[in-house]
Design a protein around this motif. Structure first.
Motif, PDB file in Angstrom:
ATOM      1  N   MET A  30      -6.069   9.844  -0.961  1.00 42.65           N
ATOM      2  CA  MET A  30      -5.792   8.851   0.085  1.00 42.65           C
ATOM      3  C   MET A  30      -6.620   9.148   1.328  1.00 42.65           C
ATOM      4  SD  MET A  30      -1.654   8.370   0.034  1.00 42.65           S
ATOM      5  CE  MET A  30      -0.777   7.768  -1.395  1.00 42.65           C
ATOM      6  N   SER A  58      -4.521   2.093  -8.391  1.00 35.89           N
ATOM      7  CA  SER A  58      -5.417   2.574  -7.348  1.00 35.89           C
ATOM      8  C   SER A  58      -6.722   1.795  -7.347  1.00 35.89           C
ATOM      9  CB  SER A  58      -5.716   4.068  -7.522  1.00 35.89           C
ATOM     10  OG  SER A  58      -6.608   4.282  -8.604  1.00 35.89           O
ATOM     11  N   CYS A  59      -7.385   1.800  -6.207  1.00 35.50           N
ATOM     12  CA  CYS A  59      -8.688   1.156  -6.018  1.00 35.50           C
ATOM     13  C   CYS A  59      -9.646   2.181  -5.432  1.00 35.50           C
ATOM     14  CB  CYS A  59      -8.586  -0.021  -5.041  1.00 35.50           C
ATOM     15  SG  CYS A  59      -7.572  -1.390  -5.605  1.00 35.50           S
ATOM     16  N   GLU A  60     -10.736   2.434  -6.151  1.00 34.06           N
ATOM     17  CA  GLU A  60     -11.775   3.328  -5.634  1.00 34.06           C
ATOM     18  C   GLU A  60     -13.041   2.515  -5.433  1.00 34.06           C
ATOM     19  OE1 GLU A  60     -13.917   7.651  -6.359  1.00 34.06           O
ATOM     20  OE2 GLU A  60     -12.454   6.910  -7.814  1.00 34.06           O
ATOM     21  N   ASN A 101       1.846   5.120   0.911  1.00 31.03           N
ATOM     22  CA  ASN A 101       1.662   5.959   2.089  1.00 31.03           C
ATOM     23  C   ASN A 101       1.926   7.415   1.713  1.00 31.03           C
ATOM     24  OD1 ASN A 101       4.580   6.516   2.533  1.00 31.03           O
ATOM     25  ND2 ASN A 101       4.658   4.299   2.878  1.00 31.03           N
ATOM     26  N   SER A 149      -7.536   3.921  -2.269  1.00 28.37           N
ATOM     27  CA  SER A 149      -6.334   3.176  -1.915  1.00 28.37           C
ATOM     28  C   SER A 149      -5.381   3.115  -3.106  1.00 28.37           C
ATOM     29  CB  SER A 149      -6.691   1.748  -1.483  1.00 28.37           C
ATOM     30  OG  SER A 149      -7.550   1.753  -0.369  1.00 28.37           O
ATOM     31  N   MET A 180      -4.010  -5.953  -5.857  1.00 37.66           N
ATOM     32  CA  MET A 180      -5.179  -5.140  -5.530  1.00 37.66           C
ATOM     33  C   MET A 180      -6.429  -6.006  -5.432  1.00 37.66           C
ATOM     34  SD  MET A 180      -4.585  -1.436  -7.414  1.00 37.66           S
ATOM     35  CE  MET A 180      -4.880  -2.020  -9.081  1.00 37.66           C
ATOM     36  N   ASN A 196     -11.585  -7.480   1.667  1.00 29.47           N
ATOM     37  CA  ASN A 196     -12.534  -6.467   2.149  1.00 29.47           C
ATOM     38  C   ASN A 196     -13.966  -6.746   1.713  1.00 29.47           C
ATOM     39  OD1 ASN A 196     -10.681  -4.815   3.561  1.00 29.47           O
ATOM     40  ND2 ASN A 196      -9.996  -3.905   1.635  1.00 29.47           N
ATOM     41  N   GLN A 239      -6.498  -7.696  -2.088  1.00 30.35           N
ATOM     42  CA  GLN A 239      -6.893  -6.780  -1.019  1.00 30.35           C
ATOM     43  C   GLN A 239      -8.399  -6.537  -1.024  1.00 30.35           C
ATOM     44  OE1 GLN A 239      -4.485  -5.719   1.258  1.00 30.35           O
ATOM     45  NE2 GLN A 239      -3.362  -7.224   0.055  1.00 30.35           N
ATOM     46  N   PRO A 285       0.844  -1.208   0.000  1.00 30.63           N
ATOM     47  CA  PRO A 285       0.000   0.000   0.000  1.00 30.63           C
ATOM     48  C   PRO A 285       0.873   1.250   0.000  1.00 30.63           C
ATOM     49  CG  PRO A 285      -0.753  -1.580   1.646  1.00 30.63           C
ATOM     50  CD  PRO A 285       0.579  -2.068   1.172  1.00 30.63           C
ATOM     51  N   TYR A 338      -1.556   1.683  -4.527  1.00 31.69           N
ATOM     52  CA  TYR A 338      -0.578   0.620  -4.297  1.00 31.69           C
ATOM     53  C   TYR A 338       0.632   0.865  -5.182  1.00 31.69           C
ATOM     54  CZ  TYR A 338      -4.493  -1.544  -1.947  1.00 31.69           C
ATOM     55  OH  TYR A 338      -5.541  -1.782  -1.094  1.00 31.69           O
TER      56      TYR A 338
END
Length: 277
Positions: free
Chosen positions: A163, A183-185, A131, A168, A217, A224, A220, A129, A170
């Motif tokens: 963020m 990215s994940c939206e 930061n 998210s 991704m 979730n 992940q 991930p 990566y």
């Protein structure tokens, strides 16, 4: 030219502006239907955009009949017990035509023929991930790869704000250098995730780094409990379409002359994949 505006309305979200010269209902919640229609009509009247795109449940299509659109794409079972339709209206008939349509058709045929082909995935790259301390390097990599983009991903401040608002990102590292991003939206109402902003440093292409990021991704998102993954990618780019086809995504349709990316407005393909079994 400035990037288009992201315009929250209740639990929904519109994206509009002169960069893409369109209105896009990118996130829909049924509580906001009346307000959304009011704002869409107002934006079109005020700014004269040449395209409207609605991403809505199939069961709500009649509620948006005033927009007089036609279906360009579909993602089955996207919403709770309902499909997602991409309904578009072209206010300029010329925008509904794409000179690259033959190229796009050829790419889709190649994707169909190679859909079960296994792509080598690099095991040397560390995926993690992102930061806040990464945003300047991320922005530089995005800027190097995209002369224009529908969102200001070349701006470290925008990445940091994204963020902080739940998107998210990566990163993939080789020798402690960031060489790949994605990215994940998440749309929590739909329990779906848009896989976006995938990019690899040109010096490191051809080693399966994009697929490594994508698979990470997906893992992940499965953890979730997200049930559907999808992307809206450049229809004229063979590598990105082959990436999703090879990762067992299904083609859902093409949004014609939809997005200003890499210096011009291009058509975009929809690919989707169920993450829950």
């Amino acid at each position: 030219m400035e990037n288009d505006a992201i315009y929250p309305i209740g639990k929904s979200c519109l994206h509009h502006g002169y960069l893409n010269y369109r209105i896009y209902l990118m996130k829909y919640h049924p509580d906001d239907t009346e307000l959304l229609i009011k704002h869409i009509i107002g934006l079109r009247t005020t700014y004269g955009y040449t395209k409207l795109v609605l991403k809505i449940p199939k069961s709500c299509e009649k509620l948006f009949a005033c927009c007089h659109g036609t279906q360009e794409a579909c993602i089955p079972n996207f919403y709770p017990d309902d499909d997602a339709l991409f309904i578009s209206r072209f206010y300029d008939p010329g925008r509904s035509l794409d000179a690259a349509s033959d190229t796009i058709h050829t790419i889709l045929q190649v994707c169909k023929e190679k859909i079960h082909r296994t792509t080598c995935v690099s095991e040397q790259m560390l995926v993690r991930p992102a930061n806040p301390s990464d945003v300047h390097l991320m922005a530089a990599l995005y800027h190097h790869n995209f002369s224009t983009y529908p969102f200001p991903i070349h701006d470290p401040g925008y990445l940091l704000e994204s963020m902080n608002h739940g998107i998210s990102f990566y990163v993939g590292e080789l020798d402690e250098h960031i060489v790949a991003l994605g990215s994940c939206e998440v749309d929590s109402y739909a329990s779906a995730v848009e896989m976006s902003d995938l990019v690899v440093d040109p010096r490191n292409r051809g080693y399966g780094l994009s697929k490594a990021i994508l698979l990470y991704m997906e893992k992940q998102m499965k953890e979730n409990q997200i049930k559907t993954s999808y992307t809206i990618c450049r229809a004229e780019s063979a590598p990105v379409n082959l990436l999703f086809a090879g990762a067992e995504y299904t083609y859902g349709g093409t949004l014609v002359q939809n997005t200003n990316i890499c210096g011009k407005i291009e058509s975009m393909n929809i690919w989707y994949k169920p993450l829950s079994t």
